[in-house]
Design a protein around this motif. Sequence first.
Motif, PDB file in Angstrom:
ATOM      1  N   PHE A 159       0.806  -1.216   0.000  1.00 27.79           N
ATOM      2  CA  PHE A 159       0.000   0.000   0.000  1.00 27.79           C
ATOM      3  C   PHE A 159       0.842   1.271   0.000  1.00 27.79           C
ATOM      4  CE2 PHE A 159      -2.831   3.227   1.890  1.00 27.79           C
ATOM      5  CZ  PHE A 159      -3.949   3.067   1.076  1.00 27.79           C
ATOM      6  N   THR A 160       2.134   1.155   0.331  1.00 25.72           N
ATOM      7  CA  THR A 160       2.979   2.353   0.257  1.00 25.72           C
ATOM      8  C   THR A 160       3.002   2.914  -1.160  1.00 25.72           C
ATOM      9  OG1 THR A 160       4.952   0.981  -0.106  1.00 25.72           O
ATOM     10  CG2 THR A 160       4.444   1.608   2.166  1.00 25.72           C
ATOM     11  N   ALA A 161       2.711   2.058  -2.145  1.00 21.14           N
ATOM     12  CA  ALA A 161       2.623   2.537  -3.530  1.00 21.14           C
ATOM     13  C   ALA A 161       1.519   3.565  -3.682  1.00 21.14           C
ATOM     14  CB  ALA A 161       2.390   1.353  -4.476  1.00 21.14           C
ATOM     15  N   TYR A 162       0.424   3.375  -2.958  1.00 24.30           N
ATOM     16  CA  TYR A 162      -0.681   4.341  -2.994  1.00 24.30           C
ATOM     17  C   TYR A 162      -0.209   5.707  -2.488  1.00 24.30           C
ATOM     18  CZ  TYR A 162      -5.176   6.554  -1.917  1.00 24.30           C
ATOM     19  OH  TYR A 162      -6.239   7.433  -1.845  1.00 24.30           O
ATOM     20  N   GLY A 163       0.551   5.693  -1.396  1.00 20.32           N
ATOM     21  CA  GLY A 163       1.043   6.950  -0.856  1.00 20.32           C
ATOM     22  C   GLY A 163       1.948   7.683  -1.826  1.00 20.32           C
ATOM     23  N   VAL A 164       2.843   6.943  -2.479  1.00 22.61           N
ATOM     24  CA  VAL A 164       3.744   7.564  -3.465  1.00 22.61           C
ATOM     25  C   VAL A 164       2.945   8.090  -4.650  1.00 22.61           C
ATOM     26  CG1 VAL A 164       5.639   7.121  -5.080  1.00 22.61           C
ATOM     27  CG2 VAL A 164       5.705   6.155  -2.777  1.00 22.61           C
ATOM     28  N   GLY A 165       2.003   7.287  -5.144  1.00 21.35           N
ATOM     29  CA  GLY A 165       1.163   7.719  -6.264  1.00 21.35           C
ATOM     30  C   GLY A 165       0.337   8.941  -5.916  1.00 21.35           C
ATOM     31  N   ALA A 166      -0.203   8.980  -4.682  1.00 21.54           N
ATOM     32  CA  ALA A 166      -1.012  10.119  -4.244  1.00 21.54           C
ATOM     33  C   ALA A 166      -0.178  11.390  -4.173  1.00 21.54           C
ATOM     34  CB  ALA A 166      -1.638   9.821  -2.888  1.00 21.54           C
ATOM     35  N   LEU A 167       1.009  11.278  -3.580  1.00 21.53           N
ATOM     36  CA  LEU A 167       1.864  12.455  -3.414  1.00 21.53           C
ATOM     37  C   LEU A 167       2.329  12.993  -4.763  1.00 21.53           C
ATOM     38  CD1 LEU A 167       3.282  14.324  -1.419  1.00 21.53           C
ATOM     39  CD2 LEU A 167       5.209  12.735  -1.397  1.00 21.53           C
ATOM     40  N   LEU A 168       2.854  12.108  -5.612  1.00 19.72           N
ATOM     41  CA  LEU A 168       3.349  12.545  -6.921  1.00 19.72           C
ATOM     42  C   LEU A 168       2.212  12.995  -7.830  1.00 19.72           C
ATOM     43  CD1 LEU A 168       6.070   9.832  -7.649  1.00 19.72           C
ATOM     44  CD2 LEU A 168       6.398  12.153  -6.760  1.00 19.72           C
ATOM     45  N   GLY A 169       1.105  12.259  -7.792  1.00 21.94           N
ATOM     46  CA  GLY A 169      -0.013  12.585  -8.679  1.00 21.94           C
ATOM     47  C   GLY A 169      -0.617  13.940  -8.404  1.00 21.94           C
ATOM     48  N   THR A 170      -0.785  14.277  -7.118  1.00 20.92           N
ATOM     49  CA  THR A 170      -1.397  15.559  -6.780  1.00 20.92           C
ATOM     50  C   THR A 170      -0.445  16.731  -7.018  1.00 20.92           C
ATOM     51  OG1 THR A 170      -0.748  15.182  -4.472  1.00 20.92           O
ATOM     52  CG2 THR A 170      -2.991  14.579  -5.093  1.00 20.92           C
ATOM     53  N   LEU A 171       0.863  16.473  -6.973  1.00 21.40           N
ATOM     54  CA  LEU A 171       1.830  17.558  -7.158  1.00 21.40           C
ATOM     55  C   LEU A 171       2.169  17.800  -8.621  1.00 21.40           C
ATOM     56  CD1 LEU A 171       4.387  16.848  -4.271  1.00 21.40           C
ATOM     57  CD2 LEU A 171       2.659  18.654  -4.362  1.00 21.40           C
ATOM     58  N   ILE A 172       2.401  16.725  -9.374  1.00 22.85           N
ATOM     59  CA  ILE A 172       2.932  16.864 -10.735  1.00 22.85           C
ATOM     60  C   ILE A 172       1.908  17.441 -11.706  1.00 22.85           C
ATOM     61  CG2 ILE A 172       3.775  15.552 -12.731  1.00 22.85           C
ATOM     62  CD1 ILE A 172       5.329  13.801 -10.809  1.00 22.85           C
ATOM     63  N   ALA A 173       0.635  17.020 -11.583  1.00 21.51           N
ATOM     64  CA  ALA A 173      -0.370  17.540 -12.511  1.00 21.51           C
ATOM     65  C   ALA A 173      -0.487  19.056 -12.416  1.00 21.51           C
ATOM     66  CB  ALA A 173      -1.728  16.888 -12.226  1.00 21.51           C
ATOM     67  N   GLY A 174      -0.466  19.584 -11.179  1.00 21.55           N
ATOM     68  CA  GLY A 174      -0.523  21.039 -11.007  1.00 21.55           C
ATOM     69  C   GLY A 174       0.723  21.725 -11.526  1.00 21.55           C
ATOM     70  N   ARG A 175       1.872  21.103 -11.318  1.00 17.68           N
ATOM     71  CA  ARG A 175       3.126  21.682 -11.807  1.00 17.68           C
ATOM     72  C   ARG A 175       3.134  21.758 -13.328  1.00 17.68           C
ATOM     73  NH1 ARG A 175       6.035  24.738  -8.375  1.00 17.68           N
ATOM     74  NH2 ARG A 175       6.279  23.720  -6.344  1.00 17.68           N
ATOM     75  N   ILE A 176       2.662  20.716 -13.972  1.00 19.85           N
ATOM     76  CA  ILE A 176       2.615  20.711 -15.447  1.00 19.85           C
ATOM     77  C   ILE A 176       1.750  21.857 -15.950  1.00 19.85           C
ATOM     78  CG2 ILE A 176       1.740  19.412 -17.439  1.00 19.85           C
ATOM     79  CD1 ILE A 176       2.733  16.877 -16.078  1.00 19.85           C
ATOM     80  N   ARG A 177       0.628  22.101 -15.261  1.00 19.60           N
ATOM     81  CA  ARG A 177      -0.250  23.231 -15.641  1.00 19.60           C
ATOM     82  C   ARG A 177       0.512  24.550 -15.501  1.00 19.60           C
ATOM     83  NH1 ARG A 177      -2.220  27.378 -16.344  1.00 19.60           N
ATOM     84  NH2 ARG A 177      -4.405  28.039 -16.277  1.00 19.60           N
ATOM     85  N   TRP A 186       3.830  24.961 -15.589  1.00 12.20           N
ATOM     86  CA  TRP A 186       4.963  25.018 -16.520  1.00 12.20           C
ATOM     87  C   TRP A 186       4.532  25.287 -17.961  1.00 12.20           C
ATOM     88  CZ3 TRP A 186       7.287  19.897 -14.272  1.00 12.20           C
ATOM     89  CH2 TRP A 186       7.941  20.181 -13.065  1.00 12.20           C
ATOM     90  N   PHE A 187       3.481  24.602 -18.402  1.00  9.31           N
ATOM     91  CA  PHE A 187       3.120  24.640 -19.822  1.00  9.31           C
ATOM     92  C   PHE A 187       1.848  25.437 -20.111  1.00  9.31           C
ATOM     93  CE2 PHE A 187       5.549  20.699 -19.174  1.00  9.31           C
ATOM     94  CZ  PHE A 187       6.553  20.869 -20.120  1.00  9.31           C
ATOM     95  N   TYR A 218      -1.083  18.905 -21.339  1.00  5.82           N
ATOM     96  CA  TYR A 218       0.236  18.272 -21.311  1.00  5.82           C
ATOM     97  C   TYR A 218       0.366  17.237 -20.201  1.00  5.82           C
ATOM     98  CZ  TYR A 218       1.517  21.899 -24.619  1.00  5.82           C
ATOM     99  OH  TYR A 218       1.563  22.717 -25.727  1.00  5.82           O
ATOM    100  N   ALA A 219      -0.550  17.239 -19.245  1.00 12.55           N
ATOM    101  CA  ALA A 219      -0.496  16.241 -18.172  1.00 12.55           C
ATOM    102  C   ALA A 219      -0.818  14.847 -18.687  1.00 12.55           C
ATOM    103  CB  ALA A 219      -1.474  16.620 -17.061  1.00 12.55           C
ATOM    104  N   PHE A 220      -1.511  14.767 -19.835  1.00 12.26           N
ATOM    105  CA  PHE A 220      -1.924  13.457 -20.335  1.00 12.26           C
ATOM    106  C   PHE A 220      -0.816  12.732 -21.099  1.00 12.26           C
ATOM    107  CE2 PHE A 220      -5.768  16.050 -19.877  1.00 12.26           C
ATOM    108  CZ  PHE A 220      -6.431  15.275 -18.948  1.00 12.26           C
ATOM    109  N   TYR A 221       0.251  13.438 -21.457  1.00 12.35           N
ATOM    110  CA  TYR A 221       1.401  12.770 -22.085  1.00 12.35           C
ATOM    111  C   TYR A 221       2.121  11.844 -21.102  1.00 12.35           C
ATOM    112  CZ  TYR A 221       0.944  15.629 -26.310  1.00 12.35           C
ATOM    113  OH  TYR A 221       0.487  16.200 -27.478  1.00 12.35           O
TER     114      TYR A 221
END
Length: 417
Positions: free
Chosen positions: A363-381, A383-384, A389-392
């Motif tokens: 289940f630690t995979a869920y925590g990593v996915g949650a943390l990265l997923g919520t941060l990176i999508a906003g960052r991509i918005r 940046w670009f 671009y988040a769907f690439y």
Amino acid sequence: MEITNKSQDLKLFGLPWDQGRWLLIPLGMSVLLCLGTVYAWSIFRKPLEADLNIGATESLLPYTIALVFFAVTMPVAGFYIPKIGTRKMTVIGGVIVGLGYILSSFAGNIFAMTLTYGAIAGTGVGITYGVPMAVVARWFPDKKGLAVGLTIIGFGLSPLITAPLGRNLIDGYGVRSTLLILGIGFTAIILASATVLKMPPKDWYFSEKSSAKPTSKTAEIYPANMLRTRSFYALWICYTIGTFVGLSAIGISSPVGQEIIKIDPVLAASSVSLFALFNGTSRPLFGWLSDRFPPKLVAIFSYVLILIGCILMLNAGEGQVASYLIAFCLFWFCLGGWLAIAPTATLRFFNPDNYAENYGIVFTAYGVGALLGTLIAGRIRDWFGSYTYAFYPMAFLAILGIIIATFFLKPDRVISE
């Protein structure tokens, strides 16, 4: 399927075990329904922003911290379930969840609210979350995927029930009284369920010749050695990819509808209820599939659906509402699916007697996915300048997941001693 004499005499709720065990599923669902209210945090944000005189960024802090503590404490709690017992663990978690909500009703600032709701209630959710799943997994060795999938419907569909309830309470009594009422109610429901959430006797269900008992050498691996297996890392990476994509989609569902498709904000917000329905109903479906097909095939199926969703969104533009709705239904559908695939695969690959500990690690995979997923999508918005671009990277990860699942998501045949 050969049943032992001990199993034939076993009763549950006054019924033969094979009938009484089905009553554990709605009980587990009710517990997870209470815990899943964490996903309905949005109903508290606006009232709290006015009550505490804070902005939108600050009002998101309790929810973010709650997810972090949930993801961190759930793996730790998995190791204590066999030691403390399911009833005591449920009581401890239920009291902490209720305490977090009750104390939140008295919080005078956002930092206190982050501590009470985020840290305390989030910890309670993490402690309690794995118990109903561990219980039904042990009582349903012949239908483990379906049983676990049905049980965790409660967590996925919770916002559809608790969000309207919470809104009505807020309108009638105010946000602080609502937190107090929910805290008391959740404590009562979870504690009542704790009295009957128990494991079956060890080795109660099948004879040594039963086909439902684990047969691969990998199934005999205990948590200390699980980290040495290829199947663990394949499952962990696949789970991370599934939750990364799903939780990224959850975080940007409404903004994407408004910015790319140019739909009405009210429609964008209401569409989230449709997505949540797909997120909840996918869990028993993927659990049922995981019982009947190898985990790698079910995982590949989920990644293909994600890839279809990404292609739809990469080609979507203003006014293409159907593409938007279909794509995000698929994203939410697959997130719910992975919350059934991962626990079922854990049961199939490793010793089910150590399921609570094993799934806690996975289940630690869920925590990593949650943390990265919520941060990176906003960052991509940022940046670009567009969520398109988040769907690439989502599409790339889906392809990577297909490759990993195809070659590595299977039980290890040889164990290094």
